[in-house]
Design a protein around this motif. Structure first.
Motif: not given
Ligand SMILES: [Zn+2]
Length: 255
Positions: A157-161, A186-195, A246-250
């Motif tokens: 698992v690699i997380s880029l939160c 599994v890659l985990v990415v989270s950041c704000p979602n402008s949509e 407002s963040c997404m977590e993918i």
């Protein structure tokens, strides 16, 4: 004399031509620092629509920014609440991976790694703040002060939160992440979602992300999904982050 940004010559994701979109004054921000420019200029790529700052800061300016590390980025801060938040994310990963080596990039307060260890993962962390690295090592976790490009090995698992939006050039970091991840990882990415709805309903005055001095990017879900695919990942699960506004977590798999 204020620190100035190194200007982007073109879109930092696709190399296309970008044009100015919005300029904001951040002098009223709680972390405003007079050694940094008073305004933040945002550009938009005419090819891929990505929204990014006009440039990025170098180490001397970043040192000013990190002097004001916010409390929640310190290891051990509000530990039980942070553990609860971390568990929410870990439980999204469990259907795909329930054991193995977990690399957290930019581990901040360390809660994700400390909680992942409770769940049975083998935690490894990197961060640029030396005091956080030392504190996490004291708690028995393999932690190093380095960037993702200096990591080798293989991780389940690699997380880029909340990390990609800080990186001047996220593409090489994602390509390197692809090399580090196990074929069934599994890659985990989270950041704000402008949509997101909350983003769009606060535009532009009340939206905090236009005045975030640490960020170089405002990703949309659409652009982030495309970027992940360009870098060898396929998104497998969308969710919202419970940590930041407002963040997404993918979650994504290597392909
Ligand atoms: Zn672009």
């Amino acid at each position: 004399m204020k620190h100035q940004r190194i200007p982007y010559e073109s879109c930092p994701l696709c190399g296309g031509r970008s044009e100015p979109r919005l300029q904001v004054d951040w002098t009223g921000h709680s972390r405003y620092d007079a050694r940094l420019p008073d305004t933040i200029e945002w550009h938009q790529c005419m090819t891929c629509d990505h929204v990014h700052t006009s440039g990025y800061f170098q180490d001397d300016a970043l040192a000013c920014i990190f002097e004001k590390t916010i409390a929640e980025q310190k290891v051990g801060e509000d530990v039980e609440y942070q553990r609860w938040l971390a568990a929410k994310l870990i439980e999204k990963v469990l259907p795909y991976r329930s054991a193995g080596r977990w690399l957290d990039v930019g581990f901040g307060n360390g809660a994700l790694l400390l909680t992942a260890r409770e769940y049975g993962f083998e935690p490894v962390g990197i961060d640029i703040r030396p005091d956080n690295v030392e504190r996490l090592r004291d708690l028995g976790i393999a932690a190093n002060r380095r960037g993702i490009g200096d990591v080798d090995g293989c991780f389940d698992v690699i997380s880029l939160c909340d990390v990609l939006e800080h990186m001047p050039y996220p593409v090489p970091a994602l390509h390197h992440t692809r090399r580090l991840i196990a074929s069934d990882g599994v890659l985990v990415v989270s950041c704000p979602n402008s949509e997101s709805a909350s983003w769009q309903q606060t535009e532009p005055e009340a939206n905090p992300y236009w005045r975030e001095i640490e960020h170089c990017h405002n990703f949309s879900k659409t652009r982030l999904y495309a970027l992940l695919r360009e870098c060898g990942f396929e998104p497998i699960r969308y969710g919202i982050s419970e940590r930041y506004y407002s963040c997404m977590e993918i979650l994504a798999r290597p392909v």
